[in-house]
Design a protein around this motif. Structure first.
Motif, mmCIF file in Angstrom:
data_model
loop_
_atom_site.group_PDB
_atom_site.id
_atom_site.type_symbol
_atom_site.label_atom_id
_atom_site.label_comp_id
_atom_site.label_asym_id
_atom_site.label_seq_id
_atom_site.Cartn_x
_atom_site.Cartn_y
_atom_site.Cartn_z
ATOM 1 N N TRP A 1 27.966 -22.917 27.916
ATOM 2 C CA TRP A 1 26.970 -21.978 28.408
ATOM 3 C C TRP A 1 26.118 -21.443 27.257
ATOM 4 O O TRP A 1 24.897 -21.382 27.350
ATOM 5 N N ALA A 2 26.762 -21.049 26.151
ATOM 6 C CA ALA A 2 26.037 -20.463 25.025
ATOM 7 C C ALA A 2 25.070 -21.454 24.390
ATOM 8 O O ALA A 2 24.043 -21.051 23.839
ATOM 9 N N ASN A 3 25.383 -22.725 24.464
ATOM 10 C CA ASN A 3 24.529 -23.741 23.858
ATOM 11 C C ASN A 3 23.601 -24.418 24.856
ATOM 12 O O ASN A 3 22.911 -25.377 24.495
ATOM 13 N N SER A 4 23.571 -23.928 26.084
ATOM 14 C CA SER A 4 22.698 -24.529 27.084
ATOM 15 C C SER A 4 21.245 -24.110 26.830
ATOM 16 O O SER A 4 20.977 -23.051 26.253
ATOM 17 N N PRO A 5 20.297 -24.923 27.268
ATOM 18 C CA PRO A 5 18.893 -24.600 27.028
ATOM 19 C C PRO A 5 18.397 -23.395 27.830
ATOM 20 O O PRO A 5 17.353 -22.833 27.517
ATOM 21 N N ASN A 6 19.139 -22.961 28.830
ATOM 22 C CA ASN A 6 18.710 -21.833 29.662
ATOM 23 C C ASN A 6 19.057 -20.478 29.067
ATOM 24 O O ASN A 6 18.604 -19.463 29.569
ATOM 25 N N VAL A 7 19.844 -20.441 28.017
ATOM 26 C CA VAL A 7 20.224 -19.181 27.390
ATOM 27 C C VAL A 7 19.135 -18.771 26.413
ATOM 28 O O VAL A 7 18.707 -19.525 25.567
ATOM 29 N N ARG A 8 18.687 -17.529 26.550
ATOM 30 C CA ARG A 8 17.626 -17.031 25.673
ATOM 31 C C ARG A 8 18.217 -16.089 24.639
ATOM 32 O O ARG A 8 19.148 -15.336 24.909
ATOM 33 N N SER A 9 17.655 -16.111 23.470
ATOM 34 C CA SER A 9 18.067 -15.206 22.418
ATOM 35 C C SER A 9 17.576 -13.799 22.743
ATOM 36 O O SER A 9 16.479 -13.614 23.267
ATOM 37 N N THR A 10 18.366 -12.796 22.402
ATOM 38 C CA THR A 10 17.960 -11.409 22.651
ATOM 39 C C THR A 10 17.263 -10.814 21.442
ATOM 40 O O THR A 10 16.967 -9.631 21.420
ATOM 41 N N GLN A 11 17.037 -11.599 20.427
ATOM 42 C CA GLN A 11 16.395 -11.083 19.211
ATOM 43 C C GLN A 11 14.912 -11.211 19.279
ATOM 44 O O GLN A 11 14.298 -12.025 19.773
#
Length: 64
Positions: free
Chosen positions: A54-64
């Motif tokens: 999940w963490a490395n999926s393309p759908n995860v966005r950075s919060t920074q």
């Protein structure tokens, strides 16, 4: 002189192998605390693999 490049298994591959080995070892044991501990470790390894995917999926966005 350069060292030869050694390709290591990915995190997911290592965790999958660990979970499989833990499940196989647990199947060989009679019911009891040792078997339960191996089953917990296998479950945690599978959860870690799912979180990593999940963490490395393309759908995860950075919060920074």
């Amino acid at each position: 002189m350069r060292r030869p490049f050694i390709e290591l298994p990915s995190f997911a591959e290592r965790v999958t192998a660990f979970a499989q080995e833990a499940l196989e070892a647990a199947e060989a044991l009679p019911p009891g605390p040792e078997k339960e501990e191996l089953l917990k470790k296998a479950h945690r390894a599978q959860a870690a693999k799912n979180i990593d995917a999940w963490a490395n999926s393309p759908n995860v966005r950075s919060t920074q």
